[in-house]
Design a protein around this motif. Sequence first.
Motif, PDB file in Angstrom:
ATOM      1  N   VAL A  12       0.828  -1.199   0.000  1.00  0.00           N
ATOM      2  CA  VAL A  12       0.000   0.000   0.000  1.00  0.00           C
ATOM      3  C   VAL A  12       0.866   1.255   0.000  1.00  0.00           C
ATOM      4  O   VAL A  12       1.961   1.278   0.579  1.00  0.00           O
ATOM      5  CB  VAL A  12      -0.943  -0.017   1.231  1.00  0.00           C
ATOM      6  CG1 VAL A  12      -0.147   0.093   2.537  1.00  0.00           C
ATOM      7  CG2 VAL A  12      -1.978   1.085   1.141  1.00  0.00           C
ATOM      8  N   LYS A  42      -6.460   0.386  -0.723  1.00  0.00           N
ATOM      9  CA  LYS A  42      -5.907  -0.161   0.517  1.00  0.00           C
ATOM     10  C   LYS A  42      -6.683  -1.418   0.930  1.00  0.00           C
ATOM     11  O   LYS A  42      -7.901  -1.427   0.939  1.00  0.00           O
ATOM     12  CB  LYS A  42      -5.998   0.871   1.650  1.00  0.00           C
ATOM     13  CG  LYS A  42      -5.136   2.115   1.446  1.00  0.00           C
ATOM     14  CD  LYS A  42      -5.350   3.107   2.580  1.00  0.00           C
ATOM     15  CE  LYS A  42      -4.375   4.264   2.517  1.00  0.00           C
ATOM     16  NZ  LYS A  42      -4.532   5.084   1.290  1.00  0.00           N
ATOM     17  N   ARG A  45      -2.127  -4.704   4.272  1.00  0.00           N
ATOM     18  CA  ARG A  45      -0.868  -4.052   3.918  1.00  0.00           C
ATOM     19  C   ARG A  45      -0.700  -3.907   2.392  1.00  0.00           C
ATOM     20  O   ARG A  45       0.350  -3.466   1.908  1.00  0.00           O
ATOM     21  CB  ARG A  45       0.320  -4.817   4.494  1.00  0.00           C
ATOM     22  CG  ARG A  45       0.523  -6.225   3.973  1.00  0.00           C
ATOM     23  CD  ARG A  45       1.761  -6.882   4.593  1.00  0.00           C
ATOM     24  NE  ARG A  45       3.001  -6.237   4.210  1.00  0.00           N
ATOM     25  CZ  ARG A  45       3.773  -5.541   5.022  1.00  0.00           C
ATOM     26  NH1 ARG A  45       3.438  -5.363   6.289  1.00  0.00           N
ATOM     27  NH2 ARG A  45       4.895  -4.994   4.597  1.00  0.00           N
ATOM     28  N   ALA A  47      -2.021  -2.864  -1.687  1.00  0.00           N
ATOM     29  CA  ALA A  47      -2.664  -1.796  -2.465  1.00  0.00           C
ATOM     30  C   ALA A  47      -3.931  -2.348  -3.117  1.00  0.00           C
ATOM     31  O   ALA A  47      -4.032  -2.476  -4.332  1.00  0.00           O
ATOM     32  CB  ALA A  47      -1.709  -1.259  -3.524  1.00  0.00           C
TER      33      ALA A  47
END
Length: 328
Positions: A12, A42, A45, A47
């Motif tokens: 992220v 998000k 942890r 993306a």
Amino acid sequence: MTSLTLFTPSGVVAKAENLKRAAKRLTQLGFEVGIDADALSKHQRFAGDDATRLAALHRIADAAPSVAMATRGGYGLTRLLDQLDWGRIAKSIEQGTRWVGYSDLTALQNGLIARHKGLSMWAGPLACDDFGRSEADGGVDEITRDCFLEAMSGALEAVGFREPSGGFDGLEARGRLWGGNLTVLCSLLGTPHWPKVKGGILFLEDINEHPYRVERMLLQLQQAGVIDNQAAVLLGDFSGAAKSPLDRGYGIKDAVAALRARTRTPVLTGLPFGHIRTKICLPVGGTVELYVQGREAILGWQSDPRLAHAAHHQHDEDCGDDCGHDHH
């Protein structure tokens, strides 16, 4: 104008302002910058969840921008390798897309090598780390910036660096360039995503790994027959780990010595690449030639013919001075 898309395939993005700053700077350098819709997503942890990040990779591959630059590394690409449509990634490269990044991008770059001969990606800067750094934290490194611009224009055909040991004078080697982050690469060993490269030039780097852990991974590759089958090994930066009171003088030089004692393959150090501010760009998957004279090493290759309109790189030594030396 050269189109450049920023995407987040792994960890992220902690600070959106770093991504916005990187986009602004890259625009000022002449790129037509686009930010993928899920670049700031998000999930834990990551993306975005796996499906989100996988869709982003496919979306960018289908759009085939001139440059696809990862915002950051971290961890996450390993989760996607089994589901990735490698044909779509390959098609984007054939259409001219230059995928750029390092660290966790090692999984994507070497997964491609495992499946497609003749195709390459670029080991190079990450948007947030290298172009999004605030001026208070040092801003953009000029050598990193200039090498990236030369690589993306097709002008970069060689990088130079100083090999500190001086024990490889006269060495010449030619082979496919592969490798990247040592930890990520070792995680691919024994999987369908492992590149079975023989006679290649393997480059390696890592961050926050104690020298004994670096040594253990290097010896894993050597004991698996990987190191012994290469024409040469180039080691980049291995910094960031805290020293232990148990070390008693043991350090990264000792880890390298342990590897050299067990293989006939030349193991060079000093490659200006890794989790450091000053880094070169390298054509991962491309055929390169290595020449060493004294302590000066040159790694050269032919530029992409599709970028033949770009100005020809002046001379190998120019890049050795401007793009190749590690100043940290």
